[in-house]
Design a protein around this motif. Structure first.
Motif, mmCIF file in Angstrom:
data_model
loop_
_atom_site.group_PDB
_atom_site.id
_atom_site.type_symbol
_atom_site.label_atom_id
_atom_site.label_comp_id
_atom_site.label_asym_id
_atom_site.label_seq_id
_atom_site.Cartn_x
_atom_site.Cartn_y
_atom_site.Cartn_z
ATOM 1 N N TYR A 54 -1.849 -6.198 3.400
ATOM 2 C CA TYR A 54 -0.454 -6.587 3.588
ATOM 3 C C TYR A 54 0.110 -7.276 2.359
ATOM 4 O O TYR A 54 -0.594 -8.001 1.660
ATOM 5 C CB TYR A 54 -0.339 -7.528 4.795
ATOM 6 C CG TYR A 54 -0.714 -6.851 6.092
ATOM 7 C CD1 TYR A 54 0.241 -6.237 6.869
ATOM 8 C CD2 TYR A 54 -2.034 -6.798 6.512
ATOM 9 C CE1 TYR A 54 -0.095 -5.596 8.045
ATOM 10 C CE2 TYR A 54 -2.395 -6.160 7.692
ATOM 11 C CZ TYR A 54 -1.414 -5.561 8.451
ATOM 12 O OH TYR A 54 -1.752 -4.913 9.616
ATOM 13 N N LEU A 55 1.412 -7.035 2.128
ATOM 14 C CA LEU A 55 2.153 -7.669 1.043
ATOM 15 C C LEU A 55 3.482 -8.177 1.573
ATOM 16 O O LEU A 55 4.109 -7.516 2.408
ATOM 17 C CB LEU A 55 2.454 -6.669 -0.075
ATOM 18 C CG LEU A 55 1.380 -6.372 -1.094
ATOM 19 C CD1 LEU A 55 1.789 -5.189 -1.952
ATOM 20 C CD2 LEU A 55 1.113 -7.580 -1.963
ATOM 21 N N CYS A 56 3.931 -9.324 1.069
ATOM 22 C CA CYS A 56 5.275 -9.803 1.381
ATOM 23 C C CYS A 56 6.285 -8.806 0.806
ATOM 24 O O CYS A 56 5.993 -8.139 -0.190
ATOM 25 C CB CYS A 56 5.530 -11.160 0.738
ATOM 26 S SG CYS A 56 4.506 -12.498 1.354
ATOM 27 N N ALA A 57 7.450 -8.732 1.413
ATOM 28 C CA ALA A 57 8.503 -7.854 0.906
ATOM 29 C C ALA A 57 9.228 -8.556 -0.236
ATOM 30 O O ALA A 57 10.438 -8.792 -0.194
ATOM 31 C CB ALA A 57 9.464 -7.477 2.034
ATOM 32 N N ASP A 58 8.471 -8.898 -1.271
ATOM 33 C CA ASP A 58 8.980 -9.637 -2.416
ATOM 34 C C ASP A 58 8.407 -9.008 -3.686
ATOM 35 O O ASP A 58 7.192 -8.870 -3.809
ATOM 36 C CB ASP A 58 8.529 -11.096 -2.283
ATOM 37 C CG ASP A 58 9.050 -11.995 -3.388
ATOM 38 O OD1 ASP A 58 9.698 -11.484 -4.329
ATOM 39 O OD2 ASP A 58 8.808 -13.204 -3.306
ATOM 40 N N PRO A 59 9.280 -8.619 -4.629
ATOM 41 C CA PRO A 59 8.787 -7.985 -5.856
ATOM 42 C C PRO A 59 7.760 -8.824 -6.622
ATOM 43 O O PRO A 59 6.857 -8.283 -7.245
ATOM 44 C CB PRO A 59 10.047 -7.782 -6.698
ATOM 45 C CG PRO A 59 11.174 -7.805 -5.734
ATOM 46 C CD PRO A 59 10.747 -8.694 -4.609
ATOM 47 N N SER A 60 7.870 -10.159 -6.536
ATOM 48 C CA SER A 60 6.905 -11.005 -7.250
ATOM 49 C C SER A 60 5.509 -10.885 -6.635
ATOM 50 O O SER A 60 4.503 -10.962 -7.347
ATOM 51 C CB SER A 60 7.358 -12.462 -7.272
ATOM 52 O OG SER A 60 7.405 -12.985 -5.960
ATOM 53 N N VAL A 62 4.343 -8.120 -5.168
ATOM 54 C CA VAL A 62 3.862 -6.799 -5.594
ATOM 55 C C VAL A 62 3.327 -6.902 -7.023
ATOM 56 O O VAL A 62 2.241 -6.406 -7.334
ATOM 57 C CB VAL A 62 4.973 -5.734 -5.496
ATOM 58 C CG1 VAL A 62 4.498 -4.401 -6.045
ATOM 59 C CG2 VAL A 62 5.437 -5.568 -4.052
ATOM 60 N N ALA A 63 4.073 -7.597 -7.886
ATOM 61 C CA ALA A 63 3.650 -7.763 -9.278
ATOM 62 C C ALA A 63 2.348 -8.568 -9.373
ATOM 63 O O ALA A 63 1.453 -8.219 -10.149
ATOM 64 C CB ALA A 63 4.753 -8.450 -10.080
ATOM 65 N N ALA A 64 2.226 -9.607 -8.550
ATOM 66 C CA ALA A 64 1.009 -10.423 -8.557
ATOM 67 C C ALA A 64 -0.192 -9.615 -8.077
ATOM 68 O O ALA A 64 -1.279 -9.702 -8.651
ATOM 69 C CB ALA A 64 1.197 -11.657 -7.678
ATOM 70 N N LEU A 83 2.645 3.966 -6.327
ATOM 71 C CA LEU A 83 2.760 3.181 -5.101
ATOM 72 C C LEU A 83 3.354 1.803 -5.395
ATOM 73 O O LEU A 83 4.183 1.310 -4.632
ATOM 74 C CB LEU A 83 1.407 3.035 -4.403
ATOM 75 C CG LEU A 83 1.439 2.275 -3.076
ATOM 76 C CD1 LEU A 83 2.312 2.994 -2.049
ATOM 77 C CD2 LEU A 83 0.053 2.094 -2.523
ATOM 78 N N TYR A 84 2.955 1.190 -6.508
ATOM 79 C CA TYR A 84 3.543 -0.098 -6.884
ATOM 80 C C TYR A 84 5.046 0.050 -7.118
ATOM 81 O O TYR A 84 5.825 -0.817 -6.730
ATOM 82 C CB TYR A 84 2.868 -0.671 -8.136
ATOM 83 C CG TYR A 84 1.470 -1.187 -7.884
ATOM 84 C CD1 TYR A 84 1.258 -2.309 -7.094
ATOM 85 C CD2 TYR A 84 0.367 -0.572 -8.450
ATOM 86 C CE1 TYR A 84 -0.028 -2.802 -6.866
ATOM 87 C CE2 TYR A 84 -0.923 -1.050 -8.225
ATOM 88 C CZ TYR A 84 -1.106 -2.166 -7.435
ATOM 89 O OH TYR A 84 -2.379 -2.649 -7.213
ATOM 90 N N ASP A 85 5.461 1.165 -7.745
ATOM 91 C CA ASP A 85 6.886 1.418 -7.969
ATOM 92 C C ASP A 85 7.615 1.579 -6.635
ATOM 93 O O ASP A 85 8.705 1.043 -6.439
ATOM 94 C CB ASP A 85 7.085 2.672 -8.832
ATOM 95 C CG ASP A 85 6.493 2.513 -10.228
ATOM 96 O OD1 ASP A 85 6.335 1.363 -10.692
ATOM 97 O OD2 ASP A 85 6.175 3.549 -10.849
#
Length: 98
Positions: A54-60, A62-64, A83-85
């Motif tokens: 799971y990931l937060c819906a926050d670009p930071s 995803v980047a982390a 997928l990251y994009d």
């Protein structure tokens, strides 16, 4: 007269974001799944078979996750750059809804 049967209340355990490490309710996070065939993809339903992360819906976040390779480690598979994009674009969409 028949007794009414109470349905057991299902507990909602929080999930941990692999990017920032914060716990949040499952429905607020993005689920990424590695299918039994080894395909890594975004799971909008949250119910696909396979190993999930799971990931937060926050670009930071995803980047982390990309920088620390925590998503790859959690899924025990290589995560494609595309997928990251896709996840970053989804975060931008979800950010516009709030």
């Amino acid at each position: 007269m028949a007794k009414a049967v109470k349905q057991p209340v299902k507990k909602q355990r929080p999930r941990t974001c692999v990017g920032c490490g914060e716990e949040s309710p499952k429905r607020t996070l993005l689920r990424i799944v590695r299918s039994p065939e080894g395909e890594v993809r975004y799971d909008p339903t949250g119910k696909a078979n396979g190993r999930g992360a799971y990931l937060c819906a926050d670009p930071s976040c995803v980047a982390a996750a990309k920088k620390k390779k925590s998503l790859s480690r959690a899924l025990k598979a290589e995560v494609p750059e595309s997928l990251y994009d896709e996840l970053t674009a989804l975060c931008a969409e979800k950010g516009g809804e709030a």
